[in-house]
Design a protein around this motif. Structure first.
Motif, PDB file in Angstrom:
ATOM      1  N   GLU A  24       0.820  -1.219   0.000  1.00 27.79           N
ATOM      2  CA  GLU A  24       0.000   0.000   0.000  1.00 27.79           C
ATOM      3  C   GLU A  24       0.852   1.266   0.000  1.00 27.79           C
ATOM      4  N   LYS A  25       1.997   1.215   0.700  1.00 28.05           N
ATOM      5  CA  LYS A  25       2.854   2.411   0.771  1.00 28.05           C
ATOM      6  C   LYS A  25       3.413   2.765  -0.616  1.00 28.05           C
ATOM      7  N   ASN A  26       3.707   1.733  -1.423  1.00 28.34           N
ATOM      8  CA  ASN A  26       4.208   1.974  -2.790  1.00 28.34           C
ATOM      9  C   ASN A  26       3.139   2.625  -3.655  1.00 28.34           C
ATOM     10  N   ILE A  27       1.895   2.158  -3.481  1.00 27.30           N
ATOM     11  CA  ILE A  27       0.774   2.730  -4.240  1.00 27.30           C
ATOM     12  C   ILE A  27       0.577   4.201  -3.866  1.00 27.30           C
ATOM     13  N   LYS A  28       0.670   4.496  -2.578  1.00 25.22           N
ATOM     14  CA  LYS A  28       0.499   5.885  -2.106  1.00 25.22           C
ATOM     15  C   LYS A  28       1.567   6.810  -2.677  1.00 25.22           C
ATOM     16  N   ILE A  29       2.814   6.307  -2.769  1.00 25.32           N
ATOM     17  CA  ILE A  29       3.914   7.116  -3.325  1.00 25.32           C
ATOM     18  C   ILE A  29       3.614   7.473  -4.780  1.00 25.32           C
ATOM     19  N   ILE A  30       3.166   6.472  -5.540  1.00 26.67           N
ATOM     20  CA  ILE A  30       2.887   6.712  -6.963  1.00 26.67           C
ATOM     21  C   ILE A  30       1.697   7.655  -7.136  1.00 26.67           C
ATOM     22  N   LEU A  31       0.663   7.489  -6.311  1.00 28.92           N
ATOM     23  CA  LEU A  31      -0.492   8.399  -6.382  1.00 28.92           C
ATOM     24  C   LEU A  31      -0.084   9.833  -6.056  1.00 28.92           C
ATOM     25  N   THR A  32       0.794   9.993  -5.100  1.00 27.16           N
ATOM     26  CA  THR A  32       1.306  11.331  -4.751  1.00 27.16           C
ATOM     27  C   THR A  32       2.050  11.936  -5.938  1.00 27.16           C
ATOM     28  N   MET A  33       2.870  11.116  -6.601  1.00 24.94           N
ATOM     29  CA  MET A  33       3.596  11.586  -7.785  1.00 24.94           C
ATOM     30  C   MET A  33       2.619  12.029  -8.875  1.00 24.94           C
ATOM     31  N   LEU A  34       1.551  11.257  -9.074  1.00 23.09           N
ATOM     32  CA  LEU A  34       0.565  11.586 -10.099  1.00 23.09           C
ATOM     33  C   LEU A  34      -0.176  12.880  -9.767  1.00 23.09           C
ATOM     34  N   ARG A  35      -0.586  13.012  -8.501  1.00 23.94           N
ATOM     35  CA  ARG A  35      -1.330  14.217  -8.087  1.00 23.94           C
ATOM     36  C   ARG A  35      -0.463  15.469  -8.179  1.00 23.94           C
ATOM     37  N   SER A  36       0.815  15.308  -7.818  1.00 21.91           N
ATOM     38  CA  SER A  36       1.724  16.464  -7.776  1.00 21.91           C
ATOM     39  C   SER A  36       2.480  16.657  -9.077  1.00 21.91           C
ATOM     40  N   ASN A  37       2.247  15.754 -10.016  1.00 24.65           N
ATOM     41  CA  ASN A  37       2.927  15.804 -11.311  1.00 24.65           C
ATOM     42  C   ASN A  37       4.453  15.780 -11.160  1.00 24.65           C
ATOM     43  N   ILE A  38       4.930  14.916 -10.264  1.00 21.52           N
ATOM     44  CA  ILE A  38       6.365  14.755 -10.032  1.00 21.52           C
ATOM     45  C   ILE A  38       6.865  13.548 -10.830  1.00 21.52           C
ATOM     46  N   ASN A  39       7.890  13.749 -11.643  1.00 21.11           N
ATOM     47  CA  ASN A  39       8.488  12.672 -12.444  1.00 21.11           C
ATOM     48  C   ASN A  39       7.408  11.829 -13.135  1.00 21.11           C
ATOM     49  N   SER A  40       6.467  12.520 -13.761  1.00 25.72           N
ATOM     50  CA  SER A  40       5.349  11.830 -14.423  1.00 25.72           C
ATOM     51  C   SER A  40       5.132  12.406 -15.819  1.00 25.72           C
ATOM     52  N   ILE A  41       6.070  12.116 -16.711  1.00 21.53           N
ATOM     53  CA  ILE A  41       5.960  12.593 -18.090  1.00 21.53           C
ATOM     54  C   ILE A  41       4.732  11.964 -18.738  1.00 21.53           C
ATOM     55  N   GLU A  42       4.102  12.700 -19.641  1.00 18.30           N
ATOM     56  CA  GLU A  42       2.898  12.192 -20.307  1.00 18.30           C
ATOM     57  C   GLU A  42       3.270  11.362 -21.534  1.00 18.30           C
ATOM     58  N   THR A  43       2.487  10.322 -21.772  1.00 18.11           N
ATOM     59  CA  THR A  43       2.736   9.452 -22.920  1.00 18.11           C
ATOM     60  C   THR A  43       1.451   9.084 -23.644  1.00 18.11           C
ATOM     61  N   SER A  44       1.574   8.913 -24.955  1.00 12.54           N
ATOM     62  CA  SER A  44       0.449   8.421 -25.773  1.00 12.54           C
ATOM     63  C   SER A  44       0.767   7.020 -26.281  1.00 12.54           C
TER      64      SER A  44
END
Length: 756
Positions: free
Chosen positions: A575-595
């Protein structure tokens, strides 16, 4: 006295090292002609004197009955003054670097040589380096042109009187077979322990077979490098090999004794059988017949990569008790194939128990090719041994070096009308891979005397190869990744018109700075317009999301549901790993967009808990294809939006439908097939919308995702049903192994526009 005339003939193409001169000599003798034949760097020169009728018969045979390994590109004929030659002879080769000569790839052992090594009364009984002008090593042993023995790695072996007699006799099958040898004068095999100490034994090959039967893992030096081999039926040994090689799940290639053995374990149609038995002998991906062989060969995969023996040594490794061998490329993960004896002992000693080596040097390392039969034709996935360095003819190009891709690299280099797509170089993840790349580029430049005026490379700013390309000499021209994919398909199909290009792959740097990979481009050789694409999704953790598809799945869930993401699907992720990734997504940290379509496949694989982490590129998508229920015809809801003059596939409804199916406990195989059906459906609709808008009816398909047979086959059929003209790959890989030729052509067109 009969009328005598003289004709001077120049034959260009693949006409060296393929038995062309003895063929010419014998044809001339049969027609009572005088004159000579010789090799030059331009091709084969033939000077003929005789009656007009005899010369006409000679030319007819030349055009229609040339040796099987030769490939004639052109025959130029001049009328010249009669010189009254007294005989027909074979002249010494000329070394002339003005014009290009084509080289034959390495080819599989011919039937005649195979019979000789199995005949106890023959001089070459059990000799593992038996060859003739119709078979054996070519490209892997050539140092420079013209192709004569002193220019190859066979230079150090002096032929015995018997071999020399064969070599000098124009009527012999081994006339000017440059690697010609026998046990008394040629290369030898020897067995060593894992530290390189030679093991005393009367018959190294028989001893190797005994060790394989005992469950040992052996490194075997072959045509273009070393293989790591073991008994393909010994599950314990295969598991041990996986542990030692740190290769948890990537499939191992198999070599099987003969076609009857292949048919015991795999489904084989006529085209597949012909491909397996042909002179190129690629690893061919075949559907498994049943699960008799160990699961550990190709975990979670319903196909096996199989090849037949292609050297005398390979034939001699099989007997009544050995009919299936694991035969995987000998390399440490991420590094190039090992091909030197000392390097093998240094790098592979911890993996293998023994080495079966030989003292014939490999000048150019070359990996096994990989192919697949789809839509009734052989399609190359990895272009290497048996295919390289056969060129692709392109008119009006300058001497150019196209660096190719970061993954599955093959560079492309051109001279005159020939573009030479190199053998498979692998992934450019480290300096050692680049040094191997550099060595091979230098070899091609020297071999064909090429001094590139144009340097083409991927426009991604951070790639190792792109950075090296920028320092090279020549006019530097960056090329967009997916444009290069599509032009490679167009070049292969010999079309030069605007097409709707569908490029589906994993990663490619876009003109907007984002990561593309689900693209619909309207393009020609000169440029492209992005007409449509898959919607952008955040890729949390950047490249780490490629290795851990669950992160990509979470990216899709976050795009679809925002803060209402239900993470209970990910039962195996802390669960802690999932929370880290969700935080990255919400804050747009190291989350380049892809198609990327490749990342979309990865996400679905993780979403249904099929593959949360991968150990090799494409594993999640391969597993997703493998489980598909072929009977399922359902399609998920999807949306296509028109945004800023561009069609965009909105994936939200697809994700919602899959999540609903998961909640209903719908079988994974049904979800997987519905997803494939949906991708085919929205791709067809997108293509029809673009046709209507741009008035273009031709479609080119390229990119690594089209290695997926379900997708390629069904989409091709649907497009044809809707009256599209469809172009797909065959001889050039659809994956990143083919993009360098696209880069080369685009760069030449861009350079012309700059000049104008």
């Amino acid at each position: 006295m009969k009328d005598i005339c003289r004709k001077y003939v120049v034959v260009t193409g693949i006409v060296q090292g393929v038995g062309f001169r003895p063929f010419v000599y014998n044809t001339a003798m049969d027609n009572e002609l005088k004159g000579w034949v010789k090799n030059t760097s331009e091709g084969v020169y033939i000077d003929l004197e005789g009656t007009p009728n005899s010369i006409e018969l000679f030319l007819h045979t030349l055009r229609n009955e040339a040796p099987p390994l030769s490939k004639i590109n052109n025959i130029a004929i001049e009328h010249r003054e009669v010189r009254n030659y007294k005989e027909f002879s074979i002249e010494k080769s000329d070394d002339n670097d003005r014009v290009i000569t084509l080289i034959s790839p390495d080819v599989a052992t011919c039937k005649e040589c195979e019979m000789e090594i199995m005949n106890s009364k023959d001089k070459r009984f059990h000799y593992p380096f038996t060859n003739c002008t119709n078979c054996g090593p070519r490209f892997s042993i050539i140092k420079k042109l013209p192709y004569d023995r002193p220019m190859t790695t066979m230079e150090k072996f002096n032929m015995c009187p018997h071999c020399n007699e064969e070599y000098e006799n124009p009527r012999d099958r081994r006339f000017h077979a440059q690697p010609n040898a026998c046990e008394s004068c040629g290369p030898r095999v020897y067995l060593t322990d894992r530290y390189g100490n030679e093991i005393t034994t009367q018959d190294p090959i028989e001893e190797t077979k005994n060790l394989i039967k005992e469950g040992k893992i052996i490194a075997i030096k072959g045509l273009g490098g070393l293989h790591i081999a073991c008994d393909g039926k010994n599950e314990g040994t295969i598991k041990l090999l996986r542990e030692r090689k740190s290769r948890p799940s990537k499939p191992f290639a198999l070599m099987m004794k003969d076609i009857d053995t292949v048919k015991q374990y795999c489904l084989v149609n006529e085209i597949e059988e012909n491909t397996l038995k042909g002179i190129k002998r690629p690893i061919l991906l075949l559907d498994v017949k049943d699960n008799i062989l160990p699961f550990t060969i190709a975990p979670n995969n319903n196909r096996l990569g199989v090849m037949l023996p292609y050297t005398p040594l390979h034939h001699l490794l099989f007997d009544d008790n050995i009919d299936v061998l694991v035969m995987t490329s000998a390399n440490v993960s991420g590094l190039p194939i090992v091909y030197k004896n000392e390097e093998a002992v240094e790098k592979l000693g911890d993996i293998v128990d023994c080495f079966l080596l030989n003292n014939r040097d490999i000048h150019v390392p070359i990996d096994d090719s990989v192919a697949r039969v789809i839509l009734g034709e052989e399609r190359i996935i990895r272009r290497s041994r048996g295919y390289a360095p056969m060129p692709i003819k392109i008119t009006d190009i300058k001497e150019t070096l196209a660096y190719g891709s970061h993954l599955k690299n093959a560079f492309c280099i051109s001279k005159e009308q020939f573009a030479f797509l190199s053998q498979h170089m692998g992934d450019m993840d480290n300096l050692e891979a680049y040094k191997n790349y550099e060595y091979n580029v230098k070899h091609f430049k020297n071999l064909y005397n090429i001094k590139p005026e144009i340097i083409a490379y991927d426009m991604h700013p951070d790639l190792l190869l792109s950075n090296f390309a920028k320092k090279d000499e020549g006019k530097k021209i960056p090329v967009q990744h997916h444009h290069a994919h599509l032009v490679s398909c167009m070049i292969e199909n010999k079309i030069n018109e605007k097409v709707i290009g569908i490029a589906f792959d994993g990663t490619g740097f876009g003109t907007d700075g984002k990561i593309w990979g689900g693209e619909f481009l309207v393009c020609n050789y000169e440029g492209f317009e992005r007409a449509g694409h898959l919607n952008y999704v955040k890729m949390p953790g950047g490249d780490s999301a490629v290795k851990e598809p669950w992160k990509m799945a979470l990216g899709y869930l976050f795009k679809t549901y925002r803060d209402e993401v239900n993470t209970s699907i990910f039962t195996s992720i802390p669960e802690k790993n999932i929370k880290i990734i969700l935080t990255m997504l919400r804050s747009n940290i190291n989350s380049i967009e892809t198609s990327s379509m490749g990342r979309f496949f990865d996400a679905i694989s993780a979403l249904i808990n099929l593959k949360m982490k991968v150990s090799f590129e494409g594993e999640a998508a391969i597993n997703l294809e493998a489980i598909c229920d072929e009977r399922e015809s359902g399609i998920y809801n999807y949306e296509i939006n028109f945004v800023n003059e561009t069609y965009v596939v909105n994936t939200d409804n697809i994700i919602k439908s899959i999540v609903e199916d998961i909640a209903k406990n719908i079988n994974k195989s049904i979800i997987a097939k519905r997803f494939h059906n949906t991708v085919i459906a929205f791709t067809l609709e997108m293509t029809k919308l673009i046709r209507s808008k741009h008035k273009i009816n031709s479609v080119a398909l390229s990119g690594g995702v089209f290695q997926n047979e379900i997708l390629l086959k069904r989409l091709y059929e649907k497009l044809i049903e809707n009256n599209f003209k469809v172009y797909i790959h065959k001889d050039i890989p659809c994956n990143d192994g083919g993009i360098s030729i696209g880069q080369l052509v685009i760069a030449n067109y861009k350079e012309k526009n700059m000049e104008e």
